[in-house]
Design an enzyme around this catalytic site. Structure first.
Site, PDB file in Angstrom:
ATOM      1  N   TYR A   1       5.765  45.505 -20.900  1.00 26.47           N
ATOM      2  CA  TYR A   1       4.957  45.414 -22.126  1.00 26.47           C
ATOM      3  C   TYR A   1       5.743  45.916 -23.337  1.00 26.47           C
ATOM      4  CZ  TYR A   1       0.935  43.605 -19.798  1.00 26.47           C
ATOM      5  OH  TYR A   1       0.095  42.758 -19.119  1.00 26.47           O
TER       6      TYR A   1
ATOM      7  N   ARG B   1       7.820  43.111 -24.567  1.00 25.82           N
ATOM      8  CA  ARG B   1       7.025  42.175 -25.379  1.00 25.82           C
ATOM      9  C   ARG B   1       6.691  42.787 -26.739  1.00 25.82           C
ATOM     10  NH1 ARG B   1       2.298  40.325 -21.549  1.00 25.82           N
ATOM     11  NH2 ARG B   1       1.497  39.585 -23.521  1.00 25.82           N
TER      12      ARG B   1
ATOM     13  N   GLN C   1      -8.162  35.112 -27.092  1.00 22.45           N
ATOM     14  CA  GLN C   1      -7.724  35.719 -25.827  1.00 22.45           C
ATOM     15  C   GLN C   1      -6.390  36.427 -26.034  1.00 22.45           C
ATOM     16  OE1 GLN C   1      -8.456  32.599 -22.446  1.00 22.45           O
ATOM     17  NE2 GLN C   1      -8.331  31.499 -24.365  1.00 22.45           N
TER      18      GLN C   1
ATOM     19  N   VAL D   1      -3.388  38.910 -27.183  1.00 24.12           N
ATOM     20  CA  VAL D   1      -3.275  40.358 -27.365  1.00 24.12           C
ATOM     21  C   VAL D   1      -2.341  40.695 -28.532  1.00 24.12           C
ATOM     22  CG1 VAL D   1      -3.823  40.834 -24.950  1.00 24.12           C
ATOM     23  CG2 VAL D   1      -1.423  40.576 -25.620  1.00 24.12           C
ATOM     24  N   ASP D   2      -1.700  39.670 -29.127  1.00 23.61           N
ATOM     25  CA  ASP D   2      -0.871  39.937 -30.311  1.00 23.61           C
ATOM     26  C   ASP D   2      -1.770  40.148 -31.531  1.00 23.61           C
ATOM     27  OD1 ASP D   2      -1.357  37.452 -31.859  1.00 23.61           O
ATOM     28  OD2 ASP D   2      -0.313  36.443 -30.235  1.00 23.61           O
TER      29      ASP D   2
ATOM     30  N   HIS E   1      -9.247  39.946 -24.596  1.00 30.37           N
ATOM     31  CA  HIS E   1      -8.334  40.546 -23.610  1.00 30.37           C
ATOM     32  C   HIS E   1      -7.605  41.771 -24.141  1.00 30.37           C
ATOM     33  CE1 HIS E   1      -8.399  36.428 -21.373  1.00 30.37           C
ATOM     34  NE2 HIS E   1      -9.456  37.170 -21.101  1.00 30.37           N
TER      35      HIS E   1
ATOM     36  N   CYS F   1      -1.328  60.890 -20.434  1.00 26.36           N
ATOM     37  CA  CYS F   1      -2.433  61.129 -21.354  1.00 26.36           C
ATOM     38  C   CYS F   1      -2.493  62.623 -21.714  1.00 26.36           C
ATOM     39  CB  CYS F   1      -3.728  60.695 -20.671  1.00 26.36           C
ATOM     40  SG  CYS F   1      -5.223  61.167 -21.554  1.00 26.36           S
TER      41      CYS F   1
ATOM     42  N   GLY G   1      -5.102  25.921 -28.332  1.00 30.59           N
ATOM     43  CA  GLY G   1      -4.037  26.474 -27.500  1.00 30.59           C
ATOM     44  C   GLY G   1      -4.467  27.310 -26.319  1.00 30.59           C
ATOM     45  N   THR G   2      -5.409  26.797 -25.547  1.00 31.87           N
ATOM     46  CA  THR G   2      -5.744  27.503 -24.291  1.00 31.87           C
ATOM     47  C   THR G   2      -5.834  26.527 -23.139  1.00 31.87           C
ATOM     48  OG1 THR G   2      -7.299  28.974 -23.150  1.00 31.87           O
ATOM     49  CG2 THR G   2      -8.267  27.448 -24.749  1.00 31.87           C
TER      50      THR G   2
HETATM   51  C1  BJW Z   1      -0.063  24.793 -27.254  1.00 30.86           C
HETATM   52  C2  BJW Z   1       1.209  25.043 -27.770  1.00 30.86           C
HETATM   53  C3  BJW Z   1       1.396  24.748 -29.129  1.00 30.86           C
HETATM   54  C4  BJW Z   1       1.235  25.594 -25.702  1.00 30.86           C
HETATM   55  N1  BJW Z   1       0.381  24.272 -29.852  1.00 30.86           N
HETATM   56  N2  BJW Z   1      -1.046  24.317 -27.972  1.00 30.86           N
HETATM   57  C5  BJW Z   1     -14.289  32.531 -12.124  1.00 30.86           C
HETATM   58  C6  BJW Z   1     -13.603  31.503 -11.540  1.00 30.86           C
HETATM   59  C7  BJW Z   1     -12.287  31.684 -11.151  1.00 30.86           C
HETATM   60  C8  BJW Z   1     -11.638  32.904 -11.319  1.00 30.86           C
HETATM   61  C9  BJW Z   1     -12.326  33.946 -11.900  1.00 30.86           C
HETATM   62  C10 BJW Z   1     -13.633  33.744 -12.286  1.00 30.86           C
HETATM   63  N3  BJW Z   1     -14.074  34.905 -12.866  1.00 30.86           N
HETATM   64  C11 BJW Z   1     -13.078  35.826 -12.838  1.00 30.86           C
HETATM   65  C12 BJW Z   1     -12.007  35.276 -12.241  1.00 30.86           C
HETATM   66  C13 BJW Z   1     -10.746  36.005 -12.010  1.00 30.86           C
HETATM   67  C14 BJW Z   1      -9.824  36.014 -13.189  1.00 30.86           C
HETATM   68  C15 BJW Z   1      -9.467  34.553 -13.514  1.00 30.86           C
HETATM   69  O1  BJW Z   1      -9.992  33.941 -14.397  1.00 30.86           O
HETATM   70  N4  BJW Z   1      -8.518  34.013 -12.769  1.00 30.86           N
HETATM   71  C16 BJW Z   1      -8.099  32.615 -12.947  1.00 30.86           C
HETATM   72  C17 BJW Z   1      -6.677  32.573 -13.517  1.00 30.86           C
HETATM   73  C18 BJW Z   1      -8.186  31.922 -11.615  1.00 30.86           C
HETATM   74  N5  BJW Z   1     -10.429  36.679 -14.333  1.00 30.86           N
HETATM   75  C19 BJW Z   1     -10.360  38.002 -14.486  1.00 30.86           C
HETATM   76  O2  BJW Z   1      -9.820  38.717 -13.641  1.00 30.86           O
HETATM   77  C20 BJW Z   1     -11.018  38.610 -15.701  1.00 30.86           C
HETATM   78  N6  BJW Z   1     -11.843  39.689 -15.316  1.00 30.86           N
HETATM   79  C21 BJW Z   1     -12.971  39.499 -14.644  1.00 30.86           C
HETATM   80  O3  BJW Z   1     -13.419  38.417 -14.394  1.00 30.86           O
HETATM   81  O4  BJW Z   1     -13.576  40.677 -14.293  1.00 30.86           O
HETATM   82  C22 BJW Z   1     -14.756  40.611 -13.508  1.00 30.86           C
HETATM   83  C23 BJW Z   1     -15.292  42.024 -13.412  1.00 30.86           C
HETATM   84  C24 BJW Z   1     -16.582  42.274 -13.814  1.00 30.86           C
HETATM   85  C25 BJW Z   1     -17.085  43.586 -13.734  1.00 30.86           C
HETATM   86  C26 BJW Z   1     -16.263  44.611 -13.271  1.00 30.86           C
HETATM   87  C27 BJW Z   1     -14.962  44.349 -12.906  1.00 30.86           C
HETATM   88  C28 BJW Z   1     -14.467  43.057 -12.970  1.00 30.86           C
HETATM   89  C29 BJW Z   1      -9.959  39.222 -16.624  1.00 30.86           C
HETATM   90  C30 BJW Z   1      -8.998  38.214 -17.132  1.00 30.86           C
HETATM   91  C31 BJW Z   1      -7.889  38.888 -17.922  1.00 30.86           C
HETATM   92  C32 BJW Z   1      -6.792  37.917 -18.277  1.00 30.86           C
HETATM   93  N7  BJW Z   1      -5.699  38.589 -18.796  1.00 30.86           N
HETATM   94  C33 BJW Z   1      -4.525  37.844 -19.201  1.00 30.86           C
HETATM   95  C34 BJW Z   1      -3.303  38.752 -19.113  1.00 30.86           C
HETATM   96  C35 BJW Z   1      -3.266  39.702 -20.229  1.00 30.86           C
HETATM   97  C36 BJW Z   1      -2.047  40.507 -20.046  1.00 30.86           C
HETATM   98  C37 BJW Z   1      -0.940  40.125 -20.936  1.00 30.86           C
HETATM   99  O5  BJW Z   1      -1.064  39.620 -22.049  1.00 30.86           O
HETATM  100  O6  BJW Z   1       0.103  40.404 -20.432  1.00 30.86           O
HETATM  101  O7  BJW Z   1      -4.744  37.280 -20.490  1.00 30.86           O
HETATM  102  S1  BJW Z   1      -4.125  36.440 -18.192  1.00 30.86           S
HETATM  103  C38 BJW Z   1      -3.486  35.487 -19.501  1.00 30.86           C
HETATM  104  O8  BJW Z   1      -4.282  34.279 -19.504  1.00 30.86           O
HETATM  105  C39 BJW Z   1      -3.795  36.238 -20.798  1.00 30.86           C
HETATM  106  C40 BJW Z   1      -4.430  35.143 -21.628  1.00 30.86           C
HETATM  107  O9  BJW Z   1      -5.246  35.701 -22.640  1.00 30.86           O
HETATM  108  C41 BJW Z   1      -5.171  34.324 -20.618  1.00 30.86           C
HETATM  109  C42 BJW Z   1      -5.483  32.937 -21.069  1.00 30.86           C
HETATM  110  O10 BJW Z   1      -4.331  32.182 -21.209  1.00 30.86           O
HETATM  111  P1  BJW Z   1      -4.260  31.073 -22.341  1.00 30.86           P
HETATM  112  O11 BJW Z   1      -4.392  31.692 -23.664  1.00 30.86           O
HETATM  113  O12 BJW Z   1      -5.164  29.980 -22.015  1.00 30.86           O
HETATM  114  O13 BJW Z   1      -2.722  30.627 -22.225  1.00 30.86           O
HETATM  115  P2  BJW Z   1      -2.060  29.556 -21.215  1.00 30.86           P
HETATM  116  O14 BJW Z   1      -0.624  29.896 -21.160  1.00 30.86           O
HETATM  117  O15 BJW Z   1      -2.782  29.473 -19.933  1.00 30.86           O
HETATM  118  O16 BJW Z   1      -2.252  28.144 -21.922  1.00 30.86           O
HETATM  119  C43 BJW Z   1      -1.573  27.807 -23.102  1.00 30.86           C
HETATM  120  C44 BJW Z   1      -2.208  26.563 -23.695  1.00 30.86           C
HETATM  121  O17 BJW Z   1      -1.655  26.354 -24.973  1.00 30.86           O
HETATM  122  C45 BJW Z   1      -1.982  25.284 -22.895  1.00 30.86           C
HETATM  123  O18 BJW Z   1      -3.185  24.532 -22.876  1.00 30.86           O
HETATM  124  C46 BJW Z   1      -0.912  24.526 -23.696  1.00 30.86           C
HETATM  125  O19 BJW Z   1      -1.102  23.104 -23.673  1.00 30.86           O
HETATM  126  C47 BJW Z   1      -1.178  25.025 -25.076  1.00 30.86           C
HETATM  127  N8  BJW Z   1       0.016  25.093 -25.942  1.00 30.86           N
HETATM  128  N9  BJW Z   1       2.027  25.477 -26.778  1.00 30.86           N
HETATM  129  C48 BJW Z   1      -0.816  24.014 -29.241  1.00 30.86           C
HETATM  130  N10 BJW Z   1       2.624  24.938 -29.730  1.00 30.86           N
HETATM  131 ZN    ZN Z   2      -6.773  60.454 -19.998  1.00 27.34          ZN
END
Ligand code: BJW
Ligand code: ZN
Length: 242
Positions: free
Chosen positions: A68, A71, A100, A102-103, A120, A148, A188-189
């Site tokens: 991190y 990044r 979504q 974090v920047d 996020h 901490c 972009g998601t």
């Molecule tokens: C362009 C472009 C250009 C490129 N112009 N476009 C239901 C179903 C299935 C799974 C689950 C579910 N519910 C929960 C889950 C589990 C999990 C999940 O979703 N997993 C799936 C991957 C299968 N979810 C979780 O774990 C979440 N928590 C949760 O559900 O908790 C339940 C709970 C309840 C109560 C108590 C305890 C628990 C949390 C999810 C956290 C996600 N975190 C991340 C990492 C952050 C860390 C970091 O930054 O390092 O967040 S994952 C990562 O993906 C990041 C993003 O915000 C997130 C979304 O990604 P995003 O933004 O869509 O990016 P990409 O790369 O996927 O796509 C890019 C897009 O841009 C593409 O479409 C390209 O075409 C496009 N593109 N260049 C325009 N120039």
């Molecule tokens: Zn603490």
């Protein structure tokens, strides 16, 4: 009407607009996405369960914290791109941003008082792994992994990792905006991560018009009123106008 004209029409006629963004909106600023192939996506090169889960942090806190910090070290060099700026113009007219990402690129161009919901979390803060202590991080002077001052547990990035719950206040506010909006501009998601992606489907279910801008196809395409394929920095300013 061309898809671009349809998108413009939807935005012009909207009175309650939500802009929902993902990593693709920051890709044109040079920040890698997660699921792009090869060099363009973090998860093509790194294991998300090692770097973006509480279990990964417990196993090797220094590895995760250093990743991190790497990044974070890039943030002073990146700038908001024309897509962030165009979204800033929509915010001036009252649009709410739900991101979504974090920047802090939306924040840098947002008008004062604009609502930006960060589903996020944020990369420029740390939070304690155990208690509620938080610290702002100076990206020009990054701290090493440290403990901490309140409870002695490790500090970690203030990001929502896989398997972690989203902040309930942020989530409730996001749900309210998405169920009450009349239009949503999605930029972009890949819409693969839940519960975030579900917000777009919920807005559609409540009859909001949905405009999607993405480089690639996504599960949103079948329900969107219009999908524009291309780079956010090119397309979003064309939709929004000057
Ligand atoms: C362009 C472009 C250009 C490129 N112009 N476009 C239901 C179903 C299935 C799974 C689950 C579910 N519910 C929960 C889950 C589990 C999990 C999940 O979703 N997993 C799936 C991957 C299968 N979810 C979780 O774990 C979440 N928590 C949760 O559900 O908790 C339940 C709970 C309840 C109560 C108590 C305890 C628990 C949390 C999810 C956290 C996600 N975190 C991340 C990492 C952050 C860390 C970091 O930054 O390092 O967040 S994952 C990562 O993906 C990041 C993003 O915000 C997130 C979304 O990604 P995003 O933004 O869509 O990016 P990409 O790369 O996927 O796509 C890019 C897009 O841009 C593409 O479409 C390209 O075409 C496009 N593109 N260049 C325009 N120039
Ligand atoms: Zn603490």
């Amino acid at each position: 009407m061309t898809p671009l004209q349809t998108a413009r029409d939807i935005l012009c006629n909207s009175r309650k607009l939500v802009v929902f963004t993902g990593a693709g909106v920051s890709a044109d600023s040079g920040i890698p996405t997660f699921r792009g192939s090869g060099e363009t996506g973090f998860w093509g090169k790194f294991d998300p369960m090692k770097l973006a889960s509480p279990e990964g942090f417990v196993e090797d806190p220094k590895l995760v914290y250093d990743w991190y910090n790497w990044r974070r070290s890039q943030l002073p060099q990146v700038r908001p791109n024309p897509a962030h700026e165009a979204i800033g113009r929509l915010q001036q007219e009252g649009a709410v941003v739900i991101t979504q990402n974090v920047d802090d690129l939306h924040e840098r161009v947002a008008p004062t008082g604009a609502t930006i919901l960060k589903l996020h979390g944020t990369i420029i803060e740390d939070k304690c792994f155990s208690c509620d202590h938080r610290e702002k991080v100076d990206t020009a002077n990054l701290p090493p992994l440290h403990r901490c001052p309140k409870c002695g547990a490790y500090m970690r990035p203030a990001i929502v990792w896989f398997g972690e719950a989203l902040d309930p206040d942020v989530w409730d506010a996001a749900e309210d905006y998405c169920t009450g909006c009349d239009a949503m501009l999605v930029v972009g998601t890949s819409a693969q991560v839940y519960p975030a992606a579900g917000l777009v489907f919920e807005a559609h279910r409540r009859r909001a018009n949905v405009v999607v801008v993405n480089l690639d196809e996504s599960p949103l395409d079948e329900m969107a009123n219009v999908v524009l394929y291309g780079r956010a920095a090119d397309l979003v300013p064309q939709i929004v106008g000057p």
